[in-house]
Write an enzyme that holds these catalytic residues in place. Structure first.
Site, PDB file in Angstrom:
ATOM      1  N   TYR A 199       0.858  -1.182   0.000  1.00 55.96           N
ATOM      2  CA  TYR A 199       0.000   0.000   0.000  1.00 55.96           C
ATOM      3  C   TYR A 199       0.897   1.237   0.000  1.00 55.96           C
ATOM      4  O   TYR A 199       2.012   1.193   0.519  1.00 55.96           O
ATOM      5  CB  TYR A 199      -0.909   0.011   1.237  1.00 55.96           C
ATOM      6  CG  TYR A 199      -1.899  -1.119   1.224  1.00 55.96           C
ATOM      7  CD1 TYR A 199      -3.133  -0.971   0.617  1.00 55.96           C
ATOM      8  CD2 TYR A 199      -1.595  -2.349   1.797  1.00 55.96           C
ATOM      9  CE1 TYR A 199      -4.044  -2.015   0.581  1.00 55.96           C
ATOM     10  CE2 TYR A 199      -2.491  -3.407   1.763  1.00 55.96           C
ATOM     11  CZ  TYR A 199      -3.713  -3.228   1.148  1.00 55.96           C
ATOM     12  OH  TYR A 199      -4.605  -4.266   1.106  1.00 55.96           O
ATOM     13  N   PRO A 200       0.417   2.352  -0.545  1.00 57.41           N
ATOM     14  CA  PRO A 200       1.250   3.566  -0.604  1.00 57.41           C
ATOM     15  C   PRO A 200       1.260   4.336   0.718  1.00 57.41           C
ATOM     16  O   PRO A 200       0.910   5.515   0.787  1.00 57.41           O
ATOM     17  CB  PRO A 200       0.594   4.365  -1.736  1.00 57.41           C
ATOM     18  CG  PRO A 200      -0.851   3.988  -1.657  1.00 57.41           C
ATOM     19  CD  PRO A 200      -0.846   2.534  -1.263  1.00 57.41           C
ATOM     20  N   CYS A 201       1.685   3.665   1.771  1.00 56.36           N
ATOM     21  CA  CYS A 201       1.693   4.269   3.108  1.00 56.36           C
ATOM     22  C   CYS A 201       2.645   5.457   3.198  1.00 56.36           C
ATOM     23  O   CYS A 201       2.488   6.300   4.079  1.00 56.36           O
ATOM     24  CB  CYS A 201       2.054   3.220   4.149  1.00 56.36           C
ATOM     25  SG  CYS A 201       0.876   1.863   4.213  1.00 56.36           S
ATOM     26  N   HIS A 202       3.595   5.539   2.275  1.00 61.77           N
ATOM     27  CA  HIS A 202       4.524   6.669   2.277  1.00 61.77           C
ATOM     28  C   HIS A 202       3.799   7.977   1.984  1.00 61.77           C
ATOM     29  O   HIS A 202       4.330   9.046   2.241  1.00 61.77           O
ATOM     30  CB  HIS A 202       5.646   6.433   1.265  1.00 61.77           C
ATOM     31  CG  HIS A 202       5.193   6.367  -0.150  1.00 61.77           C
ATOM     32  ND1 HIS A 202       4.572   5.246  -0.669  1.00 61.77           N
ATOM     33  CD2 HIS A 202       5.250   7.279  -1.155  1.00 61.77           C
ATOM     34  CE1 HIS A 202       4.270   5.479  -1.940  1.00 61.77           C
ATOM     35  NE2 HIS A 202       4.672   6.706  -2.259  1.00 61.77           N
TER      36      HIS A 202
END
Length: 101
Positions: A56-59
């Site tokens: 997931y694009p947690c950044h």
């Protein structure tokens, strides 16, 4: 008090998955999106274990002031690669890059 369970984890991660490249959202913003206002810390907890659930694009999630996660060393580089602008070394320019969801 909100209880953390698999459904809530996937609800949070699904909201994070919607953040477009080049934009960021705050932990509180994600909490609001899923109807769990005042649960920003819970969002942070879920993101810290997100690797167990896939990629997931947690950044793309930062605190309300745009500050990067302290122990996520690759976060800055990944955001820069997407064209996110910074006010200083540790703060995203929220006026410029906050996701308008």
């Amino acid at each position: 008090m909100t209880t953390l369970n698999e459904d809530l984890i996937y609800e949070i991660l699904s909201a994070v998955e919607e953040i477009p490249a080049g934009k960021v959202a705050s932990y509180g913003q994600i909490a609001q999106l899923i109807g769990k206002d005042r649960n920003a810390r819970l969002v942070g907890k879920v993101l810290s274990i997100s690797d167990y659930y896939g990629e997931y694009p947690c950044h793309r999630v930062v605190n309300h002031a745009g500050r990067l996660a302290p122990h996520f060393t690759a976060q800055r580089e990944r955001l820069l690669e997407e064209g996110v602008t910074f006010k200083d070394r540790n703060h995203v320019d929220m006026k410029e890059c906050q996701w308008d969801c």
